[in-house]
Scaffold this motif. Structure first.
Motif, PDB file in Angstrom:
ATOM      1  N   PRO A  44       0.432  20.055 -38.742  1.00 13.84           N
ATOM      2  CA  PRO A  44       1.053  19.445 -37.555  1.00 13.84           C
ATOM      3  C   PRO A  44       1.571  18.027 -37.788  1.00 13.84           C
ATOM      4  O   PRO A  44       2.552  17.617 -37.164  1.00 13.84           O
ATOM      5  N   SER A  45       0.940  17.283 -38.696  1.00 12.07           N
ATOM      6  CA  SER A  45       1.350  15.894 -38.905  1.00 12.07           C
ATOM      7  C   SER A  45       2.769  15.794 -39.466  1.00 12.07           C
ATOM      8  O   SER A  45       3.446  14.770 -39.283  1.00 12.07           O
ATOM      9  N   ARG A  46       3.217  16.857 -40.154  1.00  9.78           N
ATOM     10  CA  ARG A  46       4.588  16.818 -40.693  1.00  9.78           C
ATOM     11  C   ARG A  46       5.637  16.851 -39.580  1.00  9.78           C
ATOM     12  O   ARG A  46       6.792  16.480 -39.775  1.00  9.78           O
ATOM     13  N   TYR A  47       5.222  17.302 -38.393  1.00 10.34           N
ATOM     14  CA  TYR A  47       6.150  17.408 -37.265  1.00 10.34           C
ATOM     15  C   TYR A  47       6.153  16.152 -36.387  1.00 10.34           C
ATOM     16  O   TYR A  47       6.874  16.119 -35.391  1.00 10.34           O
ATOM     17  N   ASN A  48       5.350  15.150 -36.738  1.00  9.36           N
ATOM     18  CA  ASN A  48       5.299  13.994 -35.846  1.00  9.36           C
ATOM     19  C   ASN A  48       6.657  13.313 -35.776  1.00  9.36           C
ATOM     20  O   ASN A  48       7.517  13.481 -36.640  1.00  9.36           O
ATOM     21  N   GLU A  49       6.858  12.559 -34.725  1.00  8.49           N
ATOM     22  CA  GLU A  49       8.190  12.041 -34.410  1.00  8.49           C
ATOM     23  C   GLU A  49       8.768  11.177 -35.517  1.00  8.49           C
ATOM     24  O   GLU A  49       9.982  11.255 -35.808  1.00  8.49           O
ATOM     25  N   ASP A  50       7.954  10.357 -36.171  1.00  4.72           N
ATOM     26  CA  ASP A  50       8.481   9.487 -37.217  1.00  4.72           C
ATOM     27  C   ASP A  50       9.077  10.304 -38.355  1.00  4.72           C
ATOM     28  O   ASP A  50      10.153   9.973 -38.877  1.00  4.72           O
TER      29      ASP A  50
ATOM     30  N   LEU B 232       4.091  22.409 -31.975  1.00  4.29           N
ATOM     31  CA  LEU B 232       3.601  22.050 -30.643  1.00  4.29           C
ATOM     32  C   LEU B 232       2.495  20.998 -30.738  1.00  4.29           C
ATOM     33  O   LEU B 232       2.436  20.061 -29.931  1.00  4.29           O
ATOM     34  N   ASN B 233       1.622  21.146 -31.726  1.00  2.00           N
ATOM     35  CA  ASN B 233       0.543  20.167 -31.905  1.00  2.00           C
ATOM     36  C   ASN B 233       1.065  18.832 -32.431  1.00  2.00           C
ATOM     37  O   ASN B 233       0.508  17.772 -32.134  1.00  2.00           O
ATOM     38  N   GLY B 234       2.134  18.885 -33.231  1.00  2.00           N
ATOM     39  CA  GLY B 234       2.641  17.665 -33.849  1.00  2.00           C
ATOM     40  C   GLY B 234       3.677  16.925 -33.042  1.00  2.00           C
ATOM     41  O   GLY B 234       3.773  15.690 -33.121  1.00  2.00           O
ATOM     42  N   PHE B 235       4.467  17.682 -32.233  1.00  3.04           N
ATOM     43  CA  PHE B 235       5.532  17.029 -31.472  1.00  3.04           C
ATOM     44  C   PHE B 235       5.693  17.649 -30.085  1.00  3.04           C
ATOM     45  O   PHE B 235       6.790  17.719 -29.542  1.00  3.04           O
ATOM     46  N   GLY B 236       4.595  18.095 -29.494  1.00  2.10           N
ATOM     47  CA  GLY B 236       4.640  18.500 -28.103  1.00  2.10           C
ATOM     48  C   GLY B 236       4.790  17.272 -27.218  1.00  2.10           C
ATOM     49  O   GLY B 236       4.635  16.130 -27.666  1.00  2.10           O
TER      50      GLY B 236
END
Length: 271
Positions: free
Chosen positions: A68-74, A194-198
Protein backbone atom coordinates in the motif's frame (compact mmCIF):
# COMPACT_ATOMS: atom_id res chain seq x y z
CA UNK A 1 -0.35 1.89 -26.08
CA UNK A 2 3.09 2.57 -24.70
CA UNK A 3 4.58 1.14 -21.51
CA UNK A 4 6.60 3.77 -19.66
CA UNK A 5 8.89 2.84 -16.79
CA UNK A 6 8.37 5.28 -13.93
CA UNK A 7 10.08 4.99 -10.54
CA UNK A 8 10.47 1.20 -10.90
CA UNK A 9 6.86 0.72 -12.05
CA UNK A 10 5.34 0.29 -15.51
CA UNK A 11 2.55 2.61 -16.65
CA UNK A 12 0.32 2.00 -19.67
CA UNK A 13 -0.03 5.29 -21.57
CA UNK A 14 -2.35 5.93 -24.52
CA UNK A 15 -1.85 9.02 -26.68
CA UNK A 16 -4.96 9.23 -28.87
CA UNK A 17 -3.89 12.07 -31.15
CA UNK A 18 -0.85 14.20 -32.00
CA UNK A 19 -1.89 17.57 -33.39
CA UNK A 20 0.72 20.28 -32.90
CA UNK A 21 -1.94 23.00 -32.92
CA UNK A 22 -3.88 21.54 -29.97
CA UNK A 23 -3.10 21.22 -26.24
CA UNK A 24 -2.91 17.84 -24.51
CA UNK A 25 -5.56 16.60 -22.09
CA UNK A 26 -4.26 14.03 -19.61
CA UNK A 27 -7.20 12.07 -18.12
CA UNK A 28 -7.03 10.20 -14.79
CA UNK A 29 -9.73 7.60 -14.11
CA UNK A 30 -11.34 6.63 -10.82
CA UNK A 31 -11.03 3.67 -8.47
CA UNK A 32 -11.53 0.27 -10.19
CA UNK A 33 -11.39 1.90 -13.63
CA UNK A 34 -8.72 2.19 -16.29
CA UNK A 35 -8.18 4.17 -19.49
CA UNK A 36 -11.15 2.45 -21.17
CA UNK A 37 -13.76 4.31 -19.09
CA UNK A 38 -13.01 7.38 -21.24
CA UNK A 39 -12.98 5.66 -24.66
CA UNK A 40 -16.42 6.93 -25.68
CA UNK A 41 -15.39 10.54 -25.01
CA UNK A 42 -12.23 10.58 -27.10
CA UNK A 43 -13.60 11.41 -30.58
CA UNK A 44 -15.38 14.56 -29.41
CA UNK A 45 -12.47 15.65 -27.23
CA UNK A 46 -10.12 15.30 -30.22
CA UNK A 47 -11.76 18.36 -31.76
CA UNK A 48 -9.97 20.65 -29.32
CA UNK A 49 -7.45 18.49 -27.42
CA UNK A 50 -4.91 15.72 -27.85
CA UNK A 51 -6.37 13.29 -25.29
CA UNK A 52 -3.96 11.11 -23.31
CA UNK A 53 -5.29 8.37 -21.04
CA UNK A 54 -3.32 6.19 -18.65
CA UNK A 55 -3.92 3.26 -16.37
CA UNK A 56 -3.18 4.49 -12.87
CA UNK A 57 -1.00 2.40 -10.58
CA UNK A 58 -2.70 -0.88 -9.63
CA UNK A 59 -5.20 -0.62 -12.46
CA UNK A 60 -5.46 -1.91 -16.03
CA UNK A 61 -2.18 -2.76 -17.76
CA UNK A 62 0.00 -0.75 -15.36
CA UNK A 63 2.01 -2.33 -12.55
CA UNK A 64 0.11 -3.85 -9.62
CA UNK A 65 2.31 -3.52 -6.52
CA UNK A 66 0.92 -5.20 -3.40
CA UNK A 67 2.50 -2.76 -0.95
CA UNK A 68 0.00 0.00 0.00
CA UNK A 69 2.84 2.45 0.68
CA UNK A 70 3.72 2.49 -3.03
CA UNK A 71 0.31 4.06 -3.69
CA UNK A 72 0.74 6.96 -1.29
CA UNK A 73 0.18 10.40 -2.74
CA UNK A 74 3.82 11.48 -2.83
CA UNK A 75 4.80 8.46 -4.92
CA UNK A 76 1.88 8.83 -7.32
CA UNK A 77 2.46 12.57 -7.74
CA UNK A 78 6.06 11.84 -8.74
CA UNK A 79 4.84 9.17 -11.17
CA UNK A 80 2.39 11.48 -12.95
CA UNK A 81 4.90 14.33 -13.18
CA UNK A 82 7.48 11.93 -14.59
CA UNK A 83 5.05 10.68 -17.26
CA UNK A 84 4.24 14.27 -18.26
CA UNK A 85 7.91 15.13 -18.58
CA UNK A 86 8.82 11.89 -20.38
CA UNK A 87 6.09 12.39 -22.97
CA UNK A 88 6.71 16.15 -23.16
CA UNK A 89 3.01 16.89 -22.76
CA UNK A 90 2.76 20.65 -23.28
CA UNK A 91 0.63 22.73 -23.34
CA UNK A 92 -1.38 20.55 -21.00
CA UNK A 93 -4.74 20.36 -19.25
CA UNK A 94 -5.31 17.79 -16.49
CA UNK A 95 -8.61 15.94 -16.03
CA UNK A 96 -9.46 13.76 -13.05
CA UNK A 97 -12.51 11.77 -12.02
CA UNK A 98 -13.13 10.88 -8.35
CA UNK A 99 -9.94 9.13 -7.14
CA UNK A 100 -8.21 10.42 -10.27
CA UNK A 101 -9.54 13.88 -9.45
CA UNK A 102 -8.01 13.77 -5.99
CA UNK A 103 -4.70 12.82 -7.56
CA UNK A 104 -5.08 15.53 -10.23
CA UNK A 105 -5.67 18.12 -7.52
CA UNK A 106 -2.57 16.94 -5.67
CA UNK A 107 -0.44 17.03 -8.82
CA UNK A 108 -1.50 20.54 -9.83
CA UNK A 109 -0.86 21.89 -6.33
CA UNK A 110 2.58 20.27 -6.45
CA UNK A 111 3.53 21.42 -9.97
CA UNK A 112 1.11 24.14 -11.17
CA UNK A 113 3.52 25.42 -13.84
CA UNK A 114 3.04 22.21 -15.86
CA UNK A 115 -0.62 22.94 -16.54
CA UNK A 116 -2.81 25.38 -18.43
CA UNK A 117 -5.98 24.28 -16.67
CA UNK A 118 -7.64 21.69 -14.46
CA UNK A 119 -10.90 19.76 -14.88
CA UNK A 120 -12.34 17.89 -11.89
CA UNK A 121 -15.29 15.50 -12.18
CA UNK A 122 -16.90 14.41 -8.89
CA UNK A 123 -13.82 15.25 -6.87
CA UNK A 124 -13.17 16.15 -3.22
CA UNK A 125 -10.21 17.82 -1.54
CA UNK A 126 -9.90 15.30 1.29
CA UNK A 127 -11.34 15.14 4.80
CA UNK A 128 -10.17 18.00 6.99
CA UNK A 129 -11.65 16.71 10.26
CA UNK A 130 -9.11 14.30 11.75
CA UNK A 131 -11.70 12.11 13.50
CA UNK A 132 -13.80 11.78 10.34
CA UNK A 133 -10.65 11.02 8.38
CA UNK A 134 -9.79 8.18 10.79
CA UNK A 135 -13.32 6.82 10.45
CA UNK A 136 -13.05 6.89 6.66
CA UNK A 137 -9.65 5.21 6.79
CA UNK A 138 -11.20 2.44 8.89
CA UNK A 139 -14.05 2.09 6.37
CA UNK A 140 -11.55 1.99 3.50
CA UNK A 141 -9.66 -0.76 5.31
CA UNK A 142 -12.84 -2.80 5.70
CA UNK A 143 -13.60 -2.41 2.00
CA UNK A 144 -10.05 -3.44 1.13
CA UNK A 145 -10.47 -6.63 3.17
CA UNK A 146 -13.74 -7.44 1.41
CA UNK A 147 -12.11 -6.88 -1.97
CA UNK A 148 -9.48 -9.50 -1.16
CA UNK A 149 -11.89 -11.93 0.50
CA UNK A 150 -14.90 -11.74 -1.84
CA UNK A 151 -14.35 -9.50 -4.84
CA UNK A 152 -17.59 -10.50 -6.58
CA UNK A 153 -19.68 -9.57 -3.54
CA UNK A 154 -17.79 -6.31 -3.18
CA UNK A 155 -18.58 -5.41 -6.79
CA UNK A 156 -22.25 -6.25 -6.24
CA UNK A 157 -22.40 -4.08 -3.11
CA UNK A 158 -20.47 -1.27 -4.77
CA UNK A 159 -22.83 -1.11 -7.74
CA UNK A 160 -25.80 -0.58 -5.41
CA UNK A 161 -24.40 2.54 -3.73
CA UNK A 162 -26.69 5.56 -4.08
CA UNK A 163 -23.66 7.51 -5.26
CA UNK A 164 -23.83 5.77 -8.64
CA UNK A 165 -27.55 6.07 -9.34
CA UNK A 166 -28.29 8.04 -12.49
CA UNK A 167 -31.32 10.27 -13.11
CA UNK A 168 -30.99 9.43 -16.81
CA UNK A 169 -31.11 6.07 -18.62
CA UNK A 170 -27.54 4.84 -19.09
CA UNK A 171 -26.40 3.40 -22.41
CA UNK A 172 -26.54 -0.37 -21.83
CA UNK A 173 -23.41 -1.16 -23.82
CA UNK A 174 -21.42 1.46 -21.91
CA UNK A 175 -22.77 0.15 -18.59
CA UNK A 176 -21.75 -3.42 -19.50
CA UNK A 177 -18.31 -2.23 -20.55
CA UNK A 178 -17.91 -0.41 -17.24
CA UNK A 179 -18.78 -3.61 -15.35
CA UNK A 180 -16.26 -5.59 -17.40
CA UNK A 181 -13.56 -3.02 -16.69
CA UNK A 182 -14.18 -3.31 -12.95
CA UNK A 183 -14.16 -7.12 -13.08
CA UNK A 184 -10.86 -7.03 -14.99
CA UNK A 185 -8.96 -5.37 -12.14
CA UNK A 186 -6.63 -7.13 -9.71
CA UNK A 187 -8.30 -7.46 -6.27
CA UNK A 188 -4.98 -7.42 -4.43
CA UNK A 189 -3.85 -4.26 -6.20
CA UNK A 190 -7.21 -2.56 -5.63
CA UNK A 191 -7.02 -3.32 -1.91
CA UNK A 192 -3.49 -1.92 -1.75
CA UNK A 193 -4.58 1.18 -3.69
CA UNK A 194 -7.50 1.76 -1.32
CA UNK A 195 -5.27 1.39 1.74
CA UNK A 196 -2.54 3.59 0.27
CA UNK A 197 -4.55 6.34 -1.41
CA UNK A 198 -8.14 6.07 -0.24
CA UNK A 199 -9.88 9.25 0.87
CA UNK A 200 -9.09 8.32 4.48
CA UNK A 201 -5.36 8.00 3.76
CA UNK A 202 -5.06 11.15 1.67
CA UNK A 203 -3.84 14.25 3.46
CA UNK A 204 -6.49 16.94 2.87
CA UNK A 205 -5.64 19.93 0.69
CA UNK A 206 -8.82 21.96 1.28
CA UNK A 207 -6.80 24.66 3.07
CA UNK A 208 -4.49 25.01 0.05
CA UNK A 209 -7.12 25.60 -2.63
CA UNK A 210 -6.74 29.38 -2.52
CA UNK A 211 -3.14 28.92 -3.72
CA UNK A 212 -4.22 27.29 -6.99
CA UNK A 213 -4.90 30.02 -9.53
CA UNK A 214 -5.24 27.71 -12.55
CA UNK A 215 -8.43 27.99 -14.59
CA UNK A 216 -10.50 25.14 -13.15
CA UNK A 217 -13.69 23.47 -14.36
CA UNK A 218 -15.70 21.65 -11.69
CA UNK A 219 -18.27 19.06 -12.79
CA UNK A 220 -20.81 17.51 -10.43
CA UNK A 221 -23.80 15.24 -11.00
CA UNK A 222 -27.19 16.77 -10.18
CA UNK A 223 -28.30 13.60 -8.37
CA UNK A 224 -25.05 13.35 -6.40
CA UNK A 225 -26.10 15.51 -3.45
CA UNK A 226 -22.92 14.98 -1.46
CA UNK A 227 -20.71 16.15 -4.30
CA UNK A 228 -23.00 19.02 -5.18
CA UNK A 229 -22.09 20.44 -1.79
CA UNK A 230 -18.42 19.58 -2.17
CA UNK A 231 -18.27 21.28 -5.57
CA UNK A 232 -19.90 24.42 -4.19
CA UNK A 233 -17.21 24.50 -1.51
CA UNK A 234 -14.43 23.96 -4.08
CA UNK A 235 -15.85 26.72 -6.28
CA UNK A 236 -15.84 29.12 -3.32
CA UNK A 237 -12.24 28.29 -2.38
CA UNK A 238 -10.56 28.12 -5.80
CA UNK A 239 -9.75 31.60 -7.17
CA UNK A 240 -10.42 30.78 -10.84
CA UNK A 241 -13.09 28.06 -10.88
CA UNK A 242 -16.37 27.46 -12.70
CA UNK A 243 -18.85 24.85 -11.47
CA UNK A 244 -21.36 23.10 -13.72
CA UNK A 245 -24.03 20.79 -12.35
CA UNK A 246 -24.86 18.18 -15.01
CA UNK A 247 -27.88 15.87 -14.99
CA UNK A 248 -26.14 12.70 -13.84
CA UNK A 249 -25.01 10.73 -10.81
CA UNK A 250 -21.40 10.49 -9.62
CA UNK A 251 -20.18 9.05 -12.94
CA UNK A 252 -21.01 11.95 -15.23
CA UNK A 253 -18.78 10.56 -18.00
CA UNK A 254 -20.98 7.44 -18.03
CA UNK A 255 -24.41 8.95 -17.29
CA UNK A 256 -24.31 12.03 -19.55
CA UNK A 257 -21.20 11.90 -21.77
CA UNK A 258 -22.35 14.28 -24.52
CA UNK A 259 -23.03 17.16 -22.11
CA UNK A 260 -19.79 16.46 -20.28
CA UNK A 261 -17.68 16.68 -23.46
CA UNK A 262 -19.52 19.85 -24.46
CA UNK A 263 -18.63 21.45 -21.13
CA UNK A 264 -15.01 20.33 -21.36
CA UNK A 265 -14.65 21.70 -24.90
CA UNK A 266 -16.43 24.94 -23.96
CA UNK A 267 -14.00 25.32 -21.06
CA UNK A 268 -11.06 25.52 -23.48
CA UNK A 269 -12.92 27.91 -25.78
CA UNK A 270 -13.55 30.25 -22.85
CA UNK A 271 -9.87 30.67 -22.01
Amino acid sequence: MEQISVNNQEYAVYVHQHNDTLPYLLMLHGFMGDHRVFDHLIDELCELYNPVTIDLLGHGASSNPSDPSRYNEDNQIKDIVSIIQTKNLSPLFLYGYSMGGRLALKVTLNSPSLFNGLILESTNCGISDSQKRKERQKADGARARQIKEDFEQFLADWSKLNLFKSPLPVDKSLARKYQHIQHDQSPGALAASLNGFGTGSMSPVCHKLSELNLPTLLLGGSADEKYQGINQYLADQLPNATFWSIKAGHRIHLNNPSILTNRVNDFLRSL
